[in-house]
Design a protein around this motif. Structure first.
Motif, PDB file in Angstrom:
ATOM      1  N   GLY A   1     -53.356 -30.694  -9.292  1.00 25.49           N
ATOM      2  CA  GLY A   1     -53.752 -30.261  -7.964  1.00 25.49           C
ATOM      3  C   GLY A   1     -52.656 -29.539  -7.225  1.00 25.49           C
TER       4      GLY A   1
ATOM      5  N   ALA B   1     -60.596 -29.418  -4.193  1.00 25.93           N
ATOM      6  CA  ALA B   1     -61.250 -29.506  -5.499  1.00 25.93           C
ATOM      7  C   ALA B   1     -62.045 -30.805  -5.604  1.00 25.93           C
ATOM      8  CB  ALA B   1     -60.205 -29.439  -6.609  1.00 25.93           C
TER       9      ALA B   1
ATOM     10  N   VAL C   1     -58.060 -26.095 -12.172  1.00 25.05           N
ATOM     11  CA  VAL C   1     -57.030 -26.731 -11.347  1.00 25.05           C
ATOM     12  C   VAL C   1     -55.794 -26.956 -12.214  1.00 25.05           C
ATOM     13  CG1 VAL C   1     -56.392 -28.842 -10.107  1.00 25.05           C
ATOM     14  CG2 VAL C   1     -58.649 -27.823  -9.768  1.00 25.05           C
TER      15      VAL C   1
END
Length: 294
Positions: A141, A176, A266
């Motif tokens: 992330g 996300a 990601v």
């Protein structure tokens, strides 16, 4: 008396690796220890050199930052070889978790006389990296982006590079949706990041998982869910002390095996070095590495 092979990353910490080793090497040699020095051309070359030295019964010294420590430590995991660290990078977070001193004489004393301590390692599997072993943490992330930006920084060093990288990453981050499977139990997480931590620290001393232990056979899974950007900037500052754990946006789980997937590409990282895109599976390897530490 121990025999050492030092594997040096000549670019770590603005080329301080060799200079740092020189200070420690003087104390090792004065005590009668044997020391050979090898300069790595790449992380893959460093791993190969470390494996050869370990097979010959030598203590392998990883001279550099967390990427070097994780790369060499991962290569030695499960082999029975002994690892020593000479911290000379930007973050040195795994050395911090081990409690290694910065003073060269004190560090040399540990390398010479400490009994090897067995610690856990982390096995990482993804499409890009079929099997990699690291030491400190795997993070997916916004913090993976922040680490990338920090490593690309030419003007800033140390904590400043990580902080600036974090600001840049958060400013452009789009939330996300993650699907995480921890020890077979699936759950969903919408937010900024998922961190699987073996060590309490990442990102230049930030205590992302203060309760994480290096030898408990478990990973601390830190989840930071969706929140206003201004709050995330506050959380970044609280990572210095671990105060972020009091926030309702932060959740900590524990387990042995974690799979992380997301609804879009990601990035994830590991020990400041491995860089790829989800999905990724990580699992703990209990007490799989012998390391010299207090």
């Amino acid at each position: 008396m121990r025999e050492f092979t030092a594997v040096v990353n000549p670019t770590a910490g603005a080329s301080t690796g060799a200079a740092t080793l020189l200070q420690v090497a003087r104390h090792l040699r004065e005590a009668g220890a044997g020391l050979e020095t090898e300069y790595s051309h790449s992380l893959a070359h460093a791993r190969e050199t470390a494996l050869r030295a370990g097979e010959n019964g030598r203590v392998v010294l990883a001279v550099g930052g967390d990427g070097m420590a994780g790369g060499i430590g991962g290569a030695l995991s499960g082999t029975g070889a002994v690892l020593g660290l000479v911290p000379a990078g930007r973050g040195n977070d795994f050395a911090r978790a081990l409690g290694l001193p910065a003073d060269p004489a004190a560090l040399a004393e540990i390398l010479l006389h400490a009994e090897p301590r067995r610690v856990d390692t982390i096995e990482v599997e993804s499409a890009v990296h079929p099997r990699t072993v690291v030491l400190g943490s795997v993070y997916a992330g916004v913090d993976a982006l922040a680490n990338r930006y920090a490593n690309q920084s030419r003007l800033l060093r140390g904590a400043a590079s990580y902080y600036a990288g974090g600001l840049r990453a958060v400013a452009g981050w789009r939330t996300a949706d993650y699907r995480i499977t921890l020890d077979g139990e699936e759950q969903h997480h919408r937010g900024y990041t998922v961190v699987a931590a073996n060590s309490p620290y990442y990102g230049f001393g930030r205590a992302i998982a203060p309760a994480a232990e290096l030898d408990d056979g478990l990973l601390d899974i830190v989840l930071i869910r969706e929140a206003p950007r201004r709050l995330f900037f506050t959380l970044m500052n609280e990572l210095k002390t671990g105060a972020h754990l009091r926030r309702p946006e932060v959740r900590v789980l524990r387990g042995r095996e974690l799979r992380v997937e997301a609804d879009r590409p990601v990035p994830y990282g590991a020990d400041g070095e491995v860089e790829a895109v989800l999905p990724v599976t990580v699992r703990v390897r209990p007490r799989d590495l012998a390391v010299l530490a207090p």
